[in-house]
Design a protein around this motif. Structure first.
Motif, PDB file in Angstrom:
ATOM      1  N   HIS A 112     -11.151 -66.560  99.609  1.00 35.84           N
ATOM      2  CA  HIS A 112     -11.149 -67.043 100.948  1.00 35.84           C
ATOM      3  C   HIS A 112     -12.387 -67.898 101.370  1.00 35.84           C
ATOM      4  O   HIS A 112     -12.018 -68.576 102.335  1.00 35.84           O
ATOM      5  CB  HIS A 112     -11.326 -65.466 101.522  1.00 35.84           C
ATOM      6  CG  HIS A 112      -9.961 -64.807 101.896  1.00 35.84           C
ATOM      7  ND1 HIS A 112      -9.600 -64.398 103.048  1.00 35.84           N
ATOM      8  CD2 HIS A 112      -8.628 -64.864 101.350  1.00 35.84           C
ATOM      9  CE1 HIS A 112      -8.288 -63.971 102.837  1.00 35.84           C
ATOM     10  NE2 HIS A 112      -8.004 -64.419 102.044  1.00 35.84           N
ATOM     11  N   ILE A 230     -12.652 -59.029 104.618  1.00 35.87           N
ATOM     12  CA  ILE A 230     -11.606 -58.401 103.753  1.00 35.87           C
ATOM     13  C   ILE A 230     -11.719 -56.841 103.638  1.00 35.87           C
ATOM     14  O   ILE A 230     -11.223 -56.287 102.450  1.00 35.87           O
ATOM     15  CB  ILE A 230     -11.908 -58.882 102.172  1.00 35.87           C
ATOM     16  CG1 ILE A 230     -13.477 -58.946 101.816  1.00 35.87           C
ATOM     17  CG2 ILE A 230     -11.222 -60.306 102.278  1.00 35.87           C
ATOM     18  CD1 ILE A 230     -13.788 -57.720 101.506  1.00 35.87           C
ATOM     19  N   ASP A 256      -8.056 -61.333 105.693  1.00 37.98           N
ATOM     20  CA  ASP A 256      -7.149 -60.361 104.771  1.00 37.98           C
ATOM     21  C   ASP A 256      -6.571 -59.294 105.573  1.00 37.98           C
ATOM     22  O   ASP A 256      -5.424 -58.696 105.276  1.00 37.98           O
ATOM     23  CB  ASP A 256      -7.653 -60.083 103.680  1.00 37.98           C
ATOM     24  CG  ASP A 256      -6.554 -59.502 102.716  1.00 37.98           C
ATOM     25  OD1 ASP A 256      -5.453 -60.158 102.489  1.00 37.98           O
ATOM     26  OD2 ASP A 256      -6.954 -58.305 102.020  1.00 37.98           O
ATOM     27  N   THR A 277      -4.137 -64.058 104.960  1.00 39.12           N
ATOM     28  CA  THR A 277      -3.445 -63.131 103.936  1.00 39.12           C
ATOM     29  C   THR A 277      -2.835 -61.854 104.209  1.00 39.12           C
ATOM     30  O   THR A 277      -3.714 -61.302 105.295  1.00 39.12           O
ATOM     31  CB  THR A 277      -4.195 -63.325 102.570  1.00 39.12           C
ATOM     32  OG1 THR A 277      -5.497 -62.480 102.893  1.00 39.12           O
ATOM     33  CG2 THR A 277      -4.260 -64.633 101.979  1.00 39.12           C
ATOM     34  N   HIS A 279      -3.244 -58.599 103.758  1.00 40.78           N
ATOM     35  CA  HIS A 279      -3.905 -57.416 103.203  1.00 40.78           C
ATOM     36  C   HIS A 279      -3.533 -57.157 101.940  1.00 40.78           C
ATOM     37  O   HIS A 279      -3.083 -56.090 101.443  1.00 40.78           O
ATOM     38  CB  HIS A 279      -3.553 -56.155 104.269  1.00 40.78           C
ATOM     39  CG  HIS A 279      -4.703 -54.921 104.094  1.00 40.78           C
ATOM     40  ND1 HIS A 279      -4.883 -53.947 104.987  1.00 40.78           N
ATOM     41  CD2 HIS A 279      -5.595 -54.811 103.119  1.00 40.78           C
ATOM     42  CE1 HIS A 279      -5.800 -53.167 104.436  1.00 40.78           C
ATOM     43  NE2 HIS A 279      -6.231 -53.478 103.499  1.00 40.78           N
TER      44      HIS A 279
END
Length: 305
Positions: A112, A230, A256, A277, A279
């Protein structure tokens, strides 16, 4: 004949993990219906010694109907769905799998960080659309040499820090207390944001961390800053993030997790400087298998099975 410990399964588990759980423990499924839960607990609640959980809400009301409960073992890293304070008061052990998934989540985090600073999605589209035939792709920014702040230096945060340092980033961190590590420490998220070009949120969700990456923190990060999340969506003030991106008061974000996932605001989905994204931090077959087996081991060890 020796009676095997009784465990209540409040989680949807892969077949292999469910089989491993029942190999040495007696397992009962926690129903979804309140009436069925009441009937089950009336029959055997006093014998339940372990609880296997994933995303299900485990509150004090349920815990108090399990007087013999010794351990709550979570398949996940996050424990926001478990009343951990009530468990502490009752002397109930609580375990999670953050030590198992930390390395995989850290790998995704670095992807990321690179994707948002090097604009990898835009570059992909640049080639696919044949825009390359009409000119060169714009220069981007290097992660090497960048000041990166990590919010939360637990298992995951430390794994992220190790990777970023290898890549040449200069890492510092914020948390509720200093850790015995040789990294610069800041005593507030705002101070960390002011001193860095990128913030990485890797702390657990709790009452103390909900909205921790606030409007003020995002403003302190500034128009050349990047935000990577994240951990859990509600840690970031999503409205403030969208406003900053729209006004070009933030260079980009890589996410995420989201506040109301799987529903993601269109403003984030369509913004060209946002990497998204679904998860998938721990989302590999190998990591999920190890997470499940770790949960089973925690239950077996605590219950002497």
């Amino acid at each position: 004949m020796t009676t095997r410990p009784l465990v209540l399964k409040a989680a949807k588990l892969p077949g292999e993990i469910a089989s491993a759980l029942s190999a040495s423990l007696d397992v009962l499924e926690l129903p979804e219906d309140d009436g069925e839960i009441a009937a089950l607990l009336q029959t055997c609640g006093s014998r339940v010694r372990g609880l296997a959980v994933r995303k299900r809400q485990i509150r004090a009301e349920l815990l108090d109907r399990l007087p013999a409960l010794e351990i709550v073992a979570s398949y996940s890293a996050g424990l926001e769905n478990v009343d951990t304070e009530h468990c502490r008061q009752r002397g109930i052990t609580v375990t999670n799998t953050s030590h198992i998934l930390a390395e995989e989540v850290a790998n995704l985090t670095v992807m990321h960080c690179l994707a948002v600073t090097r604009q990898l999605v835009r570059a992909h589209d640049f080639v696919r659309s044949e825009a390359w035939t009409r000119g060169q792709f714009p220069l981007t920014h290097s992660l090497s040499g960048m000041e990166v702040g990590i919010i939360g230096l637990g298992h995951i945060g430390k794994a992220i820090a190790r990777r970023l340092e290898v890549m040449g980033a200069r890492v510092s961190y914020y948390g509720p207390r200093k850790k015995p590590v040789e990294l610069p420490y800041f005593d507030s998220p705002e101070a960390l944001a002011e001193a860095t070009q990128m913030l990485v949120a890797s702390c657990p969700l709790s009452d103390a961390t909900r909205g921790l990456v606030s409007r003020e923190v995002i403003a302190a990060l500034g128009s050349e800053g990047y935000l990577v999340n994240i951990s859990r969506g509600p840690i970031v003030d999503e409205t403030a993030l969208i406003e900053a991106l729209r006004a070009e008061r933030l260079a980009g974000a890589a996410l995420d997790v989201f506040e109301n996932e799987p529903h993601v605001p269109e403003a984030l989905r369509m913004h060209p400087s946002v990497i998204l994204t679904p998860h998938i931090g721990s989302g590999t077959e190998e990591t999920r298998r190890q997470m499940g087996l770790s949960m089973v081991t925690s239950l077996k060890t605590a219950l002497g099975a």
